[in-house]
Scaffold this motif. Structure first.
Motif, PDB file in Angstrom:
ATOM      1  N   PRO A 126     -12.181  13.114 -13.288  1.00  0.00           N
ATOM      2  CA  PRO A 126     -13.042  14.413 -12.933  1.00  0.00           C
ATOM      3  C   PRO A 126     -12.203  15.524 -12.642  1.00  0.00           C
ATOM      4  CG  PRO A 126     -13.103  12.332 -11.600  1.00  0.00           C
ATOM      5  CD  PRO A 126     -11.802  11.950 -12.494  1.00  0.00           C
ATOM      6  N   LEU A 128     -12.442  19.215 -14.288  1.00  0.00           N
ATOM      7  CA  LEU A 128     -12.925  20.199 -15.084  1.00  0.00           C
ATOM      8  C   LEU A 128     -14.230  19.843 -15.490  1.00  0.00           C
ATOM      9  CD1 LEU A 128     -12.490  22.954 -16.434  1.00  0.00           C
ATOM     10  CD2 LEU A 128     -11.248  21.722 -18.351  1.00  0.00           C
ATOM     11  N   ASP A 267     -23.031  22.379 -24.166  1.00  0.00           N
ATOM     12  CA  ASP A 267     -22.360  21.536 -24.801  1.00  0.00           C
ATOM     13  C   ASP A 267     -20.616  21.652 -24.845  1.00  0.00           C
ATOM     14  OD1 ASP A 267     -21.084  19.671 -26.790  1.00  0.00           O
ATOM     15  OD2 ASP A 267     -22.466  20.290 -28.336  1.00  0.00           O
ATOM     16  N   LEU A 268     -20.161  21.115 -23.978  1.00  0.00           N
ATOM     17  CA  LEU A 268     -18.685  21.402 -23.743  1.00  0.00           C
ATOM     18  C   LEU A 268     -17.584  20.017 -24.396  1.00  0.00           C
ATOM     19  CD1 LEU A 268     -16.322  23.108 -22.700  1.00  0.00           C
ATOM     20  CD2 LEU A 268     -16.423  21.369 -20.685  1.00  0.00           C
ATOM     21  N   SER A 269     -16.952  20.515 -25.613  1.00  0.00           N
ATOM     22  CA  SER A 269     -16.132  19.438 -26.044  1.00  0.00           C
ATOM     23  C   SER A 269     -14.614  19.868 -25.644  1.00  0.00           C
ATOM     24  CB  SER A 269     -16.103  19.423 -27.478  1.00  0.00           C
ATOM     25  OG  SER A 269     -17.364  19.082 -27.848  1.00  0.00           O
ATOM     26  N   LEU A 270     -13.658  18.897 -24.887  1.00  0.00           N
ATOM     27  CA  LEU A 270     -12.207  19.150 -24.921  1.00  0.00           C
ATOM     28  C   LEU A 270     -11.840  18.212 -25.723  1.00  0.00           C
ATOM     29  CD1 LEU A 270     -11.988  19.077 -20.907  1.00  0.00           C
ATOM     30  CD2 LEU A 270     -11.958  21.034 -22.507  1.00  0.00           C
ATOM     31  N   CYS A 271     -10.615  18.779 -26.406  1.00  0.00           N
ATOM     32  CA  CYS A 271      -9.866  17.847 -27.123  1.00  0.00           C
ATOM     33  C   CYS A 271      -8.396  18.225 -26.733  1.00  0.00           C
ATOM     34  CB  CYS A 271     -10.154  18.354 -28.523  1.00  0.00           C
ATOM     35  SG  CYS A 271      -8.683  17.473 -29.573  1.00  0.00           S
ATOM     36  N   LEU A 272      -7.743  16.829 -26.234  1.00  0.00           N
ATOM     37  CA  LEU A 272      -6.379  17.149 -25.689  1.00  0.00           C
ATOM     38  C   LEU A 272      -5.609  16.184 -26.295  1.00  0.00           C
ATOM     39  CD1 LEU A 272      -7.505  16.775 -22.052  1.00  0.00           C
ATOM     40  CD2 LEU A 272      -7.350  18.971 -23.425  1.00  0.00           C
ATOM     41  N   SER A 273      -4.723  16.801 -27.400  1.00  0.00           N
ATOM     42  CA  SER A 273      -3.775  15.979 -27.913  1.00  0.00           C
ATOM     43  C   SER A 273      -2.459  15.330 -26.874  1.00  0.00           C
ATOM     44  CB  SER A 273      -3.276  16.341 -29.088  1.00  0.00           C
ATOM     45  OG  SER A 273      -2.353  17.324 -29.166  1.00  0.00           O
ATOM     46  N   HIS A 274      -2.487  16.287 -25.599  1.00  0.00           N
ATOM     47  CA  HIS A 274      -1.424  15.908 -24.766  1.00  0.00           C
ATOM     48  C   HIS A 274      -1.925  16.089 -23.312  1.00  0.00           C
ATOM     49  CE1 HIS A 274       2.446  15.183 -23.242  1.00  0.00           C
ATOM     50  NE2 HIS A 274       2.955  16.197 -23.404  1.00  0.00           N
ATOM     51  N   TYR A 278      -1.905  19.419 -20.317  1.00  0.00           N
ATOM     52  CA  TYR A 278      -3.107  20.078 -20.131  1.00  0.00           C
ATOM     53  C   TYR A 278      -3.260  19.886 -18.392  1.00  0.00           C
ATOM     54  CZ  TYR A 278      -7.882  21.311 -20.386  1.00  0.00           C
ATOM     55  OH  TYR A 278      -9.072  22.222 -20.001  1.00  0.00           O
ATOM     56  N   ASN A 281      -1.074  22.343 -16.805  1.00  0.00           N
ATOM     57  CA  ASN A 281      -1.493  23.692 -16.794  1.00  0.00           C
ATOM     58  C   ASN A 281      -2.628  23.705 -15.683  1.00  0.00           C
ATOM     59  OD1 ASN A 281       0.113  24.742 -18.398  1.00  0.00           O
ATOM     60  ND2 ASN A 281      -1.082  24.095 -20.292  1.00  0.00           N
ATOM     61  N   ILE A 282      -3.528  22.749 -15.495  1.00  0.00           N
ATOM     62  CA  ILE A 282      -4.450  22.831 -14.405  1.00  0.00           C
ATOM     63  C   ILE A 282      -3.938  22.930 -13.195  1.00  0.00           C
ATOM     64  CG2 ILE A 282      -6.600  21.592 -13.457  1.00  0.00           C
ATOM     65  CD1 ILE A 282      -7.220  20.393 -16.231  1.00  0.00           C
TER      66      ILE A 282
ATOM     67  N   LEU B 139      -6.768  27.911 -17.959  1.00  0.00           N
ATOM     68  CA  LEU B 139      -6.184  26.634 -18.031  1.00  0.00           C
ATOM     69  C   LEU B 139      -5.558  26.207 -19.169  1.00  0.00           C
ATOM     70  CD1 LEU B 139      -9.168  24.830 -16.471  1.00  0.00           C
ATOM     71  CD2 LEU B 139      -7.301  25.521 -15.367  1.00  0.00           C
ATOM     72  N   LEU B 263      -2.821  19.753 -30.302  1.00  0.00           N
ATOM     73  CA  LEU B 263      -3.993  20.481 -30.490  1.00  0.00           C
ATOM     74  C   LEU B 263      -4.807  20.272 -29.087  1.00  0.00           C
ATOM     75  CD1 LEU B 263      -6.151  22.223 -31.792  1.00  0.00           C
ATOM     76  CD2 LEU B 263      -6.924  19.994 -32.766  1.00  0.00           C
ATOM     77  N   THR B 265      -8.308  22.158 -27.504  1.00  0.00           N
ATOM     78  CA  THR B 265      -9.418  22.942 -27.567  1.00  0.00           C
ATOM     79  C   THR B 265     -10.207  22.540 -26.375  1.00  0.00           C
ATOM     80  OG1 THR B 265     -10.673  21.505 -29.021  1.00  0.00           O
ATOM     81  CG2 THR B 265      -9.280  23.092 -30.144  1.00  0.00           C
ATOM     82  N   ASP B 267     -14.261  23.862 -25.902  1.00  0.00           N
ATOM     83  CA  ASP B 267     -15.400  24.211 -26.926  1.00  0.00           C
ATOM     84  C   ASP B 267     -16.696  24.125 -26.444  1.00  0.00           C
ATOM     85  OD1 ASP B 267     -16.904  24.495 -29.327  1.00  0.00           O
ATOM     86  OD2 ASP B 267     -15.926  22.886 -30.445  1.00  0.00           O
ATOM     87  N   SER B 269     -20.442  25.189 -26.554  1.00  0.00           N
ATOM     88  CA  SER B 269     -21.690  25.646 -27.361  1.00  0.00           C
ATOM     89  C   SER B 269     -22.857  25.550 -26.636  1.00  0.00           C
ATOM     90  CB  SER B 269     -21.877  24.891 -28.608  1.00  0.00           C
ATOM     91  OG  SER B 269     -20.947  24.533 -29.479  1.00  0.00           O
TER      92      SER B 269
END
Lengths: 325, 325
Positions: A126, A128, A267-274, A278, A281-282, B139, B263, B265, B267, B269
């Motif tokens: 939980p 963001l 519609d929010l997508s988050l993609c976090l490869s690490h 992240y 940073n938060i 962030l 990566l 992101t 994102d 919409s």
């Protein structure tokens, strides 16, 4: 501009990510790092840091503007957090022990009340997602909220498969079930059960000479395996599995409202490869917010939900209004 | 629970949407609507509303908790807003005249300072996108922000095509340029110029007997038409055009950071087939926030960036923390 002086308590992976992240920010600096590690056990890049032992944490009251608590539940307990919050402005990384309301109560009922500000439970999920969900639900009433994960590692299912004789390595990921996701995006407002949301992708490395077919049959009859979600089995090499096992996580929060004629989606997508960087940073952005709010005289215990977004930015309020509104 | 009593000033489409939206909310009610329209000119569904003329607006100081100003720049000027803000807590729908910082200054320099709270420039673009952009940029440092539109009606280009002889009707929409969008989503961090962002879909209804080829050739040589964005021409029937001309709007805000290995992101919409009702819902949620903040004693002039998201929800803070964190 005087930099905001940060203390970091806990120097496992997250603490180290914070240090790296802060080094790229011109308005922040690391004043102290408190750790159980011995300096000599840390890699050379950290040798120049102001490292201190955990029990020195109360000796730097004058030198630290905000203390970031990321030592985690293995070291820290709520009682420690109240100790820190008595002397420092505090930002706490999300911990599952932290039932937020209980923690807020214990922070707010301290006697005498400390003249400091504590921000607890800071994270992305939980955290963001919660912020976005509250925003979407407040701004789109009479709608449905959906939360899908992508590439989320399922520890429990992975362990279950690893126990099977003949399986050398395993990794199970959860992904959005494509037809469910499509139905949501098309505004059909489907009523999704737990098993409708996701499908499992199971990747297996077998020991030499083991017949995939046999393993396949064994897995098909595992209790709760097929019943909870669509599952797909993939037999891969150890190298292929290692490539798949990157720390990547993603997720998607969709709020959708529709009738015959109208469709509204958030519609929010988050993609976090690490995800850990992240998270670092938060914590940094919220440390900035705590510093500013404390400077304005704010005390007590807050969560991410209580903080105006303008406080997260490096820009001041007037510049934000000029540039973003 | 006592309902929050809202006043609405301005009763064009947006005002009417607000009235409809409020009727579905159990914690809000319409106390007064101020309009230039005569009651007899309004449709029957509005006849039972507490309708008043514009010049009665200052007579309801005791009966209105928050006044929503959506009369627009054709009626209102900044000076009107400061008049309203002297006597009411105010939420102002986004107006392009409202240079936010100037307006904030004029509100905050009022003498004597009113004991009220004014929230200005409330909308979704700018507004909701701005909030998400600030959040994403705070962030995810060291990244690039992209903002695409989908199905956005281009008034200027539409008018240009309508002027061509032989064109009966026209409609031009802007859509994300697919290869640019793909590159952004793949984490390539492309450097996009204005013309790279979007392509134009132009829909034309021709007068009888007009040769499409000829119109096509005329459009190809229009100044600035081809140079600014990829354009596609479609010749359609009047009925097909009407179907396309629904009020739908969508957009996508993407913050993307990548290096070779990682990566990240963010994102978002938004798809709004009825932007005005969405705008009404935003105003409603922020009216709720203004009511609460004013009750806590907050005065002065604020923007959406200054308001914690927890204030937008119908739920109280403790429930939000329990359910969302």
């Amino acid at each position: 501009m005087a930099k905001i002086k940060l203390g970091v308590i806990g120097f496992d992976q997250l603490g180290q990510e914070i240090v790296s992240a802060v080094q790229k920010q011109e308005d922040l600096m690391i004043a102290s790092v408190f750790t159980h590690f011995n300096k000599k056990d840390l890699s050379s890049e950290f040798q120049t840091l102001p490292l201190h032992s955990m029990n020195e944490v109360f000796e730097f009251k004058q030198e630290i503007d905000v203390l970031i608590v990321c030592s985690g539940s293995t070291i820290d307990y709520p009682s420690h957090l109240t100790d820190y919050a008595r002397y420092y402005n505090v930002v706490e990384a999300y911990n599952f022990y932290a039932q937020p309301n209980l923690l807020i109560n214990s922070l707010e009922s301290m006697s005498p009340p400390p003249n400091k500000l504590a921000l607890i439970g800071v994270g992305w999920n939980p955290g963001l997602y919660s912020l976005n969900q509250i925003m979407a639900e407040s701004l789109i009433p009479n709608a449905t909220t959906y939360h899908f994960v992508e590439n989320e590692w399922s520890q429990k299912m992975t362990e279950l498969l690893e126990e099977i004789e003949g399986v050398a390595e395993a990794k199970v990921f959860l992904n959005a079930e494509p037809t469910s996701l499509e139905a949501v995006l098309a505004g059909q407002n489907p009523n999704l059960n737990y098993s409708d949301y996701h499908q499992r992708e199971a990747y297996l490395v077998l020991e030499e000479g083991i017949d995939p077919e046999k393993i396949h049959d064994q897995i098909q009859v595992l209790p709760n395996y097929l019943s909870q979600a669509q599952s797909h089995l993939h037999f891969v090499s150890s190298a292929e599995l290692a490539k798949l096992s990157q720390d990547k996580q993603a997720g998607r929060l969709i709020r959708s409202s529709s009738d015959q004629k109208e469709l509204t989606t958030y519609d929010l997508s988050l993609c976090l490869s690490h995800p850990l960087s992240y998270q670092a940073n938060i914590l940094m952005a919220y440390a900035r917010a705590v510093f500013r709010l404390a400077k304005e005289g704010k005390t007590g215990a807050l969560t991410m939900l209580d903080i105006p977004l303008s406080y997260l930015s490096k820009l001041n309020r007037q510049d934000l209004i000029d540039q973003y509104l």
